[in-house]
Design a protein around this motif. Sequence first.
Motif, PDB file in Angstrom:
ATOM      1  N   VAL A 165       0.861  -1.269   0.226  1.00  0.00           N
ATOM      2  CA  VAL A 165      -0.033   0.046   0.081  1.00  0.00           C
ATOM      3  C   VAL A 165       0.998   1.177   0.143  1.00  0.00           C
ATOM      4  CG1 VAL A 165      -1.637   1.224   1.376  1.00  0.00           C
ATOM      5  CG2 VAL A 165      -1.934  -1.075   1.185  1.00  0.00           C
ATOM      6  N   GLY A 166       2.015   1.169   0.845  1.00  0.00           N
ATOM      7  CA  GLY A 166       2.928   2.474   1.156  1.00  0.00           C
ATOM      8  C   GLY A 166       3.329   2.994  -0.238  1.00  0.00           C
ATOM      9  N   PRO A 167       4.162   2.158  -1.124  1.00  0.00           N
ATOM     10  CA  PRO A 167       4.398   2.650  -2.227  1.00  0.00           C
ATOM     11  C   PRO A 167       3.749   3.119  -3.193  1.00  0.00           C
ATOM     12  CG  PRO A 167       5.458   0.606  -1.776  1.00  0.00           C
ATOM     13  CD  PRO A 167       4.606   0.761  -0.737  1.00  0.00           C
ATOM     14  N   ILE A 168       2.303   2.439  -3.221  1.00  0.00           N
ATOM     15  CA  ILE A 168       1.246   3.124  -4.248  1.00  0.00           C
ATOM     16  C   ILE A 168       0.957   4.431  -3.757  1.00  0.00           C
ATOM     17  CG2 ILE A 168      -1.154   2.704  -5.060  1.00  0.00           C
ATOM     18  CD1 ILE A 168      -0.744  -0.321  -5.104  1.00  0.00           C
ATOM     19  N   VAL A 169       0.807   4.648  -2.205  1.00  0.00           N
ATOM     20  CA  VAL A 169       0.518   5.888  -1.933  1.00  0.00           C
ATOM     21  C   VAL A 169       1.465   6.861  -2.354  1.00  0.00           C
ATOM     22  CG1 VAL A 169      -0.371   7.255   0.003  1.00  0.00           C
ATOM     23  CG2 VAL A 169      -1.092   4.922  -0.373  1.00  0.00           C
ATOM     24  N   ALA A 170       2.726   6.541  -2.193  1.00  0.00           N
ATOM     25  CA  ALA A 170       3.860   7.327  -2.470  1.00  0.00           C
ATOM     26  C   ALA A 170       3.853   7.764  -3.730  1.00  0.00           C
ATOM     27  CB  ALA A 170       4.979   6.659  -1.758  1.00  0.00           C
ATOM     28  N   LEU A 171       3.886   6.792  -4.572  1.00  0.00           N
ATOM     29  CA  LEU A 171       4.003   6.717  -6.169  1.00  0.00           C
ATOM     30  C   LEU A 171       2.666   7.989  -6.605  1.00  0.00           C
ATOM     31  CD1 LEU A 171       4.886   3.333  -7.423  1.00  0.00           C
ATOM     32  CD2 LEU A 171       6.200   5.534  -7.404  1.00  0.00           C
ATOM     33  N   TRP A 172       1.566   7.610  -5.839  1.00  0.00           N
ATOM     34  CA  TRP A 172       0.289   8.550  -6.125  1.00  0.00           C
ATOM     35  C   TRP A 172       0.574   9.795  -5.947  1.00  0.00           C
ATOM     36  CZ3 TRP A 172      -4.349   6.237  -8.034  1.00  0.00           C
ATOM     37  CH2 TRP A 172      -5.348   7.157  -8.197  1.00  0.00           C
ATOM     38  N   LEU A 173       1.155  10.083  -4.714  1.00  0.00           N
ATOM     39  CA  LEU A 173       1.457  11.507  -4.212  1.00  0.00           C
ATOM     40  C   LEU A 173       2.566  12.320  -5.226  1.00  0.00           C
ATOM     41  CD1 LEU A 173       1.364  10.990  -0.502  1.00  0.00           C
ATOM     42  CD2 LEU A 173      -0.302  11.939  -1.758  1.00  0.00           C
ATOM     43  N   LEU A 174       3.774  11.398  -5.686  1.00  0.00           N
ATOM     44  CA  LEU A 174       4.348  12.020  -6.630  1.00  0.00           C
ATOM     45  C   LEU A 174       4.017  12.040  -8.038  1.00  0.00           C
ATOM     46  CD1 LEU A 174       7.395   9.685  -5.541  1.00  0.00           C
ATOM     47  CD2 LEU A 174       7.418  12.261  -5.173  1.00  0.00           C
ATOM     48  N   GLU A 175       3.235  11.233  -8.433  1.00  0.00           N
ATOM     49  CA  GLU A 175       2.482  11.403  -9.787  1.00  0.00           C
ATOM     50  C   GLU A 175       1.239  10.323  -9.888  1.00  0.00           C
ATOM     51  OE1 GLU A 175       2.966  13.438 -12.580  1.00  0.00           O
ATOM     52  OE2 GLU A 175       1.237  12.214 -12.904  1.00  0.00           O
ATOM     53  N   PRO A 176       0.312  11.013  -9.903  1.00  0.00           N
ATOM     54  CA  PRO A 176      -0.957  10.093  -9.905  1.00  0.00           C
ATOM     55  C   PRO A 176      -1.193   8.947 -10.960  1.00  0.00           C
ATOM     56  CG  PRO A 176      -1.690  12.331  -9.499  1.00  0.00           C
ATOM     57  CD  PRO A 176      -0.110  12.389  -9.989  1.00  0.00           C
ATOM     58  N   TYR A 177      -0.625   9.387 -12.279  1.00  0.00           N
ATOM     59  CA  TYR A 177      -0.868   8.427 -13.373  1.00  0.00           C
ATOM     60  C   TYR A 177       0.342   7.211 -12.922  1.00  0.00           C
ATOM     61  CZ  TYR A 177      -3.294  11.622 -16.252  1.00  0.00           C
ATOM     62  OH  TYR A 177      -4.086  12.361 -16.795  1.00  0.00           O
ATOM     63  N   VAL A 178       1.191   7.511 -12.211  1.00  0.00           N
ATOM     64  CA  VAL A 178       2.405   6.481 -11.854  1.00  0.00           C
ATOM     65  C   VAL A 178       1.795   5.535 -10.694  1.00  0.00           C
ATOM     66  CG1 VAL A 178       4.622   6.087 -10.831  1.00  0.00           C
ATOM     67  CG2 VAL A 178       4.516   7.951 -12.457  1.00  0.00           C
ATOM     68  N   GLY A 179       0.963   6.160  -9.880  1.00  0.00           N
ATOM     69  CA  GLY A 179       0.329   5.406  -8.860  1.00  0.00           C
ATOM     70  C   GLY A 179      -0.784   4.498  -9.473  1.00  0.00           C
ATOM     71  N   MET A 180      -1.481   5.156 -10.404  1.00  0.00           N
ATOM     72  CA  MET A 180      -2.567   4.335 -11.190  1.00  0.00           C
ATOM     73  C   MET A 180      -2.010   3.102 -11.726  1.00  0.00           C
ATOM     74  SD  MET A 180      -5.755   6.574 -12.728  1.00  0.00           S
ATOM     75  CE  MET A 180      -4.914   8.210 -12.639  1.00  0.00           C
ATOM     76  N   SER A 181      -0.904   3.490 -12.674  1.00  0.00           N
ATOM     77  CA  SER A 181      -0.376   2.300 -13.269  1.00  0.00           C
ATOM     78  C   SER A 181       0.204   1.119 -12.615  1.00  0.00           C
ATOM     79  CB  SER A 181       0.851   2.810 -14.175  1.00  0.00           C
ATOM     80  OG  SER A 181       0.542   3.969 -14.884  1.00  0.00           O
ATOM     81  N   ALA A 182       0.601   1.572 -11.300  1.00  0.00           N
ATOM     82  CA  ALA A 182       1.393   0.618 -10.485  1.00  0.00           C
ATOM     83  C   ALA A 182       0.070  -0.177  -9.819  1.00  0.00           C
ATOM     84  CB  ALA A 182       1.897   1.280  -9.123  1.00  0.00           C
ATOM     85  N   ILE A 183      -1.126   0.311  -9.400  1.00  0.00           N
ATOM     86  CA  ILE A 183      -2.189  -0.576  -9.073  1.00  0.00           C
ATOM     87  C   ILE A 183      -2.500  -1.563 -10.263  1.00  0.00           C
ATOM     88  CG2 ILE A 183      -4.651  -0.598  -8.767  1.00  0.00           C
ATOM     89  CD1 ILE A 183      -4.117   2.220  -7.304  1.00  0.00           C
ATOM     90  N   VAL A 184      -2.670  -1.061 -11.463  1.00  0.00           N
ATOM     91  CA  VAL A 184      -3.069  -2.165 -12.453  1.00  0.00           C
ATOM     92  C   VAL A 184      -2.081  -3.190 -12.766  1.00  0.00           C
ATOM     93  CG1 VAL A 184      -3.533  -2.312 -14.970  1.00  0.00           C
ATOM     94  CG2 VAL A 184      -4.466  -0.252 -13.805  1.00  0.00           C
TER      95      VAL A 184
END
Length: 627
Positions: A165-184
Amino acid sequence: MSESSVSAMPTAAAKRGGVFYLYKNLWEQSHGRQGELLGAVLLLLTAQCVLLSVPYFAGRAINVLQASGSAGIGEAGIWLSLVIGATALSWVFHGPGRLLERNVALEIRRRISFGLFDRLLSLPLSWHEANHSGVTAHRVQQSSSALSSFTQSQFIYLSSAVRLVGPIVALWLLEPYVGMSAIVGFVIICVSVVGFDRAMIRLAHRENDAERRYSAALLDALGNITSVFALRQSRAITDLLQRRLEAIFAPLRRSIVLNEAKWCTVDVCSKVLSCSLVALFAWLAVRHVDATVGQKTLMLGSLYMVWEYASQAGGVISTFASNFQNFARQHADFASADPIRDANVKAADATTPELLQASSPDSEYYMVRDLVFSHPGGRDERPTLNGVSLSLQQGRRYALIGGSGSGKSTLLRVLAGLYEADRVAVDRRNGPAIVTPSAAAQMLRSNVTLVPQDAEVLEGSLAENLALCATHAGAPAEGQYSEAMNTACVSDFISADANGLSTAVVERGANWSGGQRARIALARGILAAADSNLVLFDEPTAALDSRTEARVYDNIFAALPNSCIVSSIHRLHLLDRFDEVIVMHEGRVVAQGPAALLAATSPDFRQLLAMYRKEDSAQPASQSAAA
Ligand SMILES: Nc1ncnc2c1ncn2[C@@H]1O[C@H](COP(=O)(O)OP(=O)(O)OP(=O)(O)O)[C@@H](O)[C@H]1O
């Protein structure tokens, strides 16, 4: 037991919901220690959350150095000391959390081991006869270790969850598109891991079954090593072990292939995902035009943060895959004791307590009527005991005789309450008749002692072996040991004092002769029978010479003057020591009464007597006198 019936057993477990099944059992088994368990979870979660700040602090240090050069060294130093501080702080939570977690795990192992053992003791003798002891022991060990190791793996699962969960939230905060791609990316890889592991759980169940059958064969071979040597069974046993080992390898080989395919998928996909996330972030960053300086900016510290979080994200996939594999194994192993947990034991009759009270030790006779019993899985269509009726009086001695297979041992086990009859009625002078088989079994079990046919002794001292019994009131006093040893004629070959009591008994009593072992087991049986109003002996002296046998019976009758004694015997020269004879033929009691009366009235008795006399006269004189 047939190989097919062994392998068919534990499939019910596979149907239960994996994660919920393990967590439900973990929660139930930690009762009284649930506060510690929750405390451990909280501490371990906090430690992982603290660690999440490390890439951020490190990235800030790099950004400061990039933006300010040597002027930023002081501030970068502060950020870097925060990296060390966060790591140290995480251990303040992680260390105590792990201690708590592992202590709870030990307690859970203790509870499951003893819970299963208690359960085994509550199962009827017929269940134990139908299940190989090696298989059952394997189930108990595997299941208790599995939940214990699941408990102490919680920190791995928690750290994986936080690192998921942590890296996804962190990536999302840094760049939402990156966070979304990580989830997929995560979802795709997780679904494929679950698919692989489902198949592997099924194989783990098959592997466990096969492993238990292998352990059972190994136990049989080592437990019967004299026959293995004497009858030259080594080759046949080795072949059997090889076949059973091969049966473990078949699912294991498939599992190895699946495992490699899974890791290949996970490794390639997680690397692709990590690189894609970094590339996506860099591409989005360079697309962003800084209006003030009019050039594309790409802060290296931020790129480091993305790389680190993306690596963590990639690493988490590997951890997830490996955790899920462990988890699958723990689930299969814990469920291996389900046949013990699920064994169908008939509920005791609701009226049992009243009946038990009524059957106080001063009951003066038992009249057993119309007893029917079939061995579960017995070979014969007819019941083993078919309409048995007999009457037993306090203070009298009964010899139980009959041809081999006529049902003597079975009858004694039913009378001891070890087997529950299919149908029975028990009349007593001091209480109402018992007509429910379960109530009859319970009443008999709490009033009767059976000294079994097999002289089962355990490794330890003679005193420890004698201590391994209890009367209905509790453990016998040590002061009674020497009397029991005299009664069973143990003192013929070992002194009934502290020195003799400390003598070693090795596994299966192999350092004693058959007759000596039988007398040790008999001494223990006599201790256990001290307060029983009905005492049953199943050929306790078959391994003794006829003179010692007669002395043992005289001693037993003198030691238990008020008990009703029923003893099955083969050598009929003992009959004149008994008040009555009970004659069995093909699962029925065909005659009961004093020997002299039966000699005049019962053809079955006369036939047995004639057979015995013929066998006895055919034996060399030395044999009957041998010690
Ligand atoms: N656990 C069992 N499962 C199935 N059948 C059994 C079991 N134990 C005994 N039997 C069968 O029940 C019948 C009676 O056996 P039992 O051992 O009671 O005879 P017995 O009179 O004591 O014989 P022996 O004098 O040879 O010891 C036999 O046909 C035997 O094969």
